[in-house]
Write an enzyme that holds these catalytic residues in place. Structure first.
Site, PDB file in Angstrom:
ATOM      1  N   PHE A 130      -0.582   5.085 -10.590  1.00 60.24           N
ATOM      2  CA  PHE A 130      -0.793   6.502 -10.291  1.00 60.24           C
ATOM      3  C   PHE A 130      -0.569   7.312 -11.576  1.00 60.24           C
ATOM      4  O   PHE A 130       0.383   7.059 -12.309  1.00 60.24           O
ATOM      5  CB  PHE A 130       0.177   6.941  -9.186  1.00 60.24           C
ATOM      6  N   ASP A 199       7.982   2.699  -7.191  1.00 60.78           N
ATOM      7  CA  ASP A 199       7.495   3.953  -6.620  1.00 60.78           C
ATOM      8  C   ASP A 199       6.972   3.629  -5.214  1.00 60.78           C
ATOM      9  O   ASP A 199       6.022   2.858  -5.053  1.00 60.78           O
ATOM     10  CB  ASP A 199       6.379   4.528  -7.510  1.00 60.78           C
ATOM     11  N   TYR A 224       5.866  14.031   1.211  1.00 56.87           N
ATOM     12  CA  TYR A 224       4.783  14.726   1.924  1.00 56.87           C
ATOM     13  C   TYR A 224       3.652  13.812   2.386  1.00 56.87           C
ATOM     14  O   TYR A 224       2.665  14.287   2.911  1.00 56.87           O
ATOM     15  CB  TYR A 224       4.225  15.878   1.083  1.00 56.87           C
ATOM     16  N   LYS A 225       3.796  12.509   2.180  1.00 56.13           N
ATOM     17  CA  LYS A 225       2.744  11.587   2.633  1.00 56.13           C
ATOM     18  C   LYS A 225       3.121  11.074   4.024  1.00 56.13           C
ATOM     19  O   LYS A 225       3.096  11.845   4.978  1.00 56.13           O
ATOM     20  CB  LYS A 225       2.551  10.491   1.592  1.00 56.13           C
ATOM     21  N   ARG A 373     -11.263   7.147   0.407  1.00 57.88           N
ATOM     22  CA  ARG A 373     -10.005   6.624   0.958  1.00 57.88           C
ATOM     23  C   ARG A 373      -9.830   7.079   2.398  1.00 57.88           C
ATOM     24  O   ARG A 373     -10.074   8.245   2.736  1.00 57.88           O
ATOM     25  CB  ARG A 373      -8.798   7.165   0.180  1.00 57.88           C
TER      26      ARG A 373
HETATM   27  C1  LIG Z   1       1.713  10.953  -4.435  1.00 62.47           C
HETATM   28  C2  LIG Z   1       2.323  10.169  -5.532  1.00 62.47           C
HETATM   29  C3  LIG Z   1       3.190  10.772  -6.434  1.00 62.47           C
HETATM   30  C4  LIG Z   1       3.441  12.233  -6.337  1.00 62.47           C
HETATM   31  O1  LIG Z   1       4.195  12.778  -7.356  1.00 62.47           O
HETATM   32  P1  LIG Z   1       4.516  14.340  -7.328  1.00 62.47           P
HETATM   33  O2  LIG Z   1       5.528  14.505  -8.352  1.00 62.47           O
HETATM   34  O3  LIG Z   1       4.951  14.676  -5.933  1.00 62.47           O
HETATM   35  O4  LIG Z   1       3.249  15.079  -7.617  1.00 62.47           O
HETATM   36  C5  LIG Z   1       3.790   9.972  -7.398  1.00 62.47           C
HETATM   37  N1  LIG Z   1       3.516   8.657  -7.473  1.00 62.47           N
HETATM   38  C6  LIG Z   1       2.673   8.048  -6.602  1.00 62.47           C
HETATM   39  C7  LIG Z   1       2.412   6.588  -6.702  1.00 62.47           C
HETATM   40  C8  LIG Z   1       2.038   8.797  -5.628  1.00 62.47           C
HETATM   41  O5  LIG Z   1       1.201   8.213  -4.789  1.00 62.47           O
END
Ligand SMILES: *Cc1c(COP(=O)(O)O)cnc(C)c1O
Length: 414
Positions: A130, A199, A224-225, A373
């Site tokens: 990511f 992560d 938030y997911k 997705r």
């Molecule tokens: C959604 C996501 C993030 C989000 O990071 P933010 O700091 O909340 O923007 C980080 N890492 C992964 C792998 C994600 O899927």
């Protein structure tokens, strides 16, 4: 739910009737007529969150004012939420805390992990991880003596060696949904003396996790997911108890101090996970996250995983019979134990196709360059939704509606 067998007649309504989680959907405020397959990116609004937010704003903030830091327990929200999330990730209640964003927490724990392994400079990660994970690592590399080693997935295990201080990986890949075997990689890292930072943004709330049992050193995850904490919800951090005495993080703000209200001139880290905090917790965001997490805590994560697999298999089955002819390819692993809770399809016209589908109220998302997705969040996704989504996608392709110029325009957020 039982796994699907290939000769089974796949009836969406029967699968919904057999779903032990079917009543959980009523706890969400999903808009009428929308098929929401994007809870892997932003979870929907739990009904309880609306009432709770109104109460916090009007009573705790409006009337209680600053007294609410104590009287409404605002000051302990990071620890309280951490202890709620802990069982969802297989950790002890004081091994998890909530703060800041995932990006910021990655920064803290990359430092923490790196510093716990002196004499080693290499940090291994995945190319195509990511973006924020890569960008934060690059920032740490710029300012510190780390040597970032970002390699394709097939080369990761070979890259982890005696020079490796830390391995930073995302458990479920945001684009393909491919899932690492967390324990195998963690064991391999430990066998050469490297630490691990996982992560869990696309895992927490969707995939059962056993961080303590797997011996994971550090982890971060997104609120938030699949935890349904609302847009920009704060993130969580995990550190194994064996590191609590020594781990240090660079954002030493007053909420990470042993006695913040002693107002001392000198920083002294708090015990345990509290030292991972920096500044004042975002109370409104924490309160919304609490309601989302509560829903995940009320269900059995094994039921969630089983339903997620059956939903995904059902979708793949439908795609294989109805969509392959239009040039879609499966971009996620075919074996369910190598996937998280999303399925990605590849198509050269992925962007306009997804826009046309969203215009039909079937909400998935697009990831550059060619991925559609679909997230299958088991708490509220029904089998009839999956069937309907495929039907609409088939219609978009048959009618060639995606060719309409309005669907070519790229929005800021895809
Ligand atoms: C959604 C996501 C993030 C989000 O990071 P933010 O700091 O909340 O923007 C980080 N890492 C992964 C792998 C994600 O899927």
């Amino acid at each position: 739910m039982q796994p699907l067998s290939s000769n089974q007649v796949l009836d969406a309504q029967e699968l919904d009737a057999a779903d032990p989680l079917r009543s959980v959907r009523d706890k969400f405020d999903l808009p009428e007529g929308v098929i929401y397959l994007n809870g892997n990116s932003l979870g929907p609004l739990p009904k309880a969150t609306k009432a709770r937010m109104a109460e916090v704003v009007e009573q705790e903030w409006g009337t209680g004012l600053i007294r609410s830091w104590n009287s409404a327990g605002w000051v302990n929200l990071p620890q309280r939420l951490g202890s709620m999330i802990a069982p969802l990730v297989g950790a002890e209640s004081d091994e998890v805390i909530v703060a800041d964003s995932t990006s910021v927490n990655l920064f803290k724990l990359i430092h923490a992990g790196f510093k716990l392994n002196p004499g080693r400079s290499k940090v291994v990660t995945e190319l195509g991880n990511f973006p924020t994970d890569l960008y934060v690592l690059q920032g740490v590399e710029r300012d510190n003596a780390i040597e970032l080693c970002a390699v394709p997935r097939e080369q990761i295990l070979d890259a982890i060696d005696e020079d490796t201080a830390l391995v930073v990986l995302t458990h479920v890949h945001y684009k393909s949904g491919e899932m690492f075997d967390l324990k195998t990689v963690t064991d391999l890292a430990h066998s050469v003396g490297a630490l691990t930072l996982w992560d869990l943004s696309h895992s927490a709330g969707a995939v059962p996790l056993a961080l303590s049992a797997a011996g994971v050193d550090f982890a971060v995850g997104c609120g938030y997911k699949y935890l349904n904490g609302g847009p920009g919800a704060p993130s969580f951090l995990y550190a194994a108890k064996r590191h609590h005495q020594e781990f240090e993080q660079p954002l030493t703000g007053w909420f990470g101090h042993a006695q913040p209200f002693a107002m001392s001139d000198q920083f002294e880290p708090a015990a345990g996970m509290t030292r991972a905090l920096c500044g004042t917790p975002p109370v409104l965001g924490c309160v919304a996250l609490e309601e989302g997490v509560r829903l995940a805590c009320e269900v059995d994560m094994q039921d969630v995983r089983r339903k997620s697999i059956v939903l995904s298999e059902f979708f793949i089955g439908q795609v294989e019979t109805r969509l392959i002819q239009f040039g879609f390819e499966l971009a996620s692993p075919r074996e369910s134990d190598r996937r998280g809770s999303q399925i990605s399809l590849r198509h050269p016209e992925a962007y306009p196709i997804m826009q046309a589908l969203i215009a039909d109220s079937v909400i998935g998302d697009f990831r550059a360059p060619d991925i559609l997705r679909f997230g299958f969040a088991p708490l509220y996704t029904r089998f009839v939704d999956v069937e309907q989504a495929v039907c609409q996608l088939e219609q978009v392709m048959l009618s060639e509606r995606w060719r309409d110029p309005q669907f070519q325009v790229r929005a800021a957020v895809t």
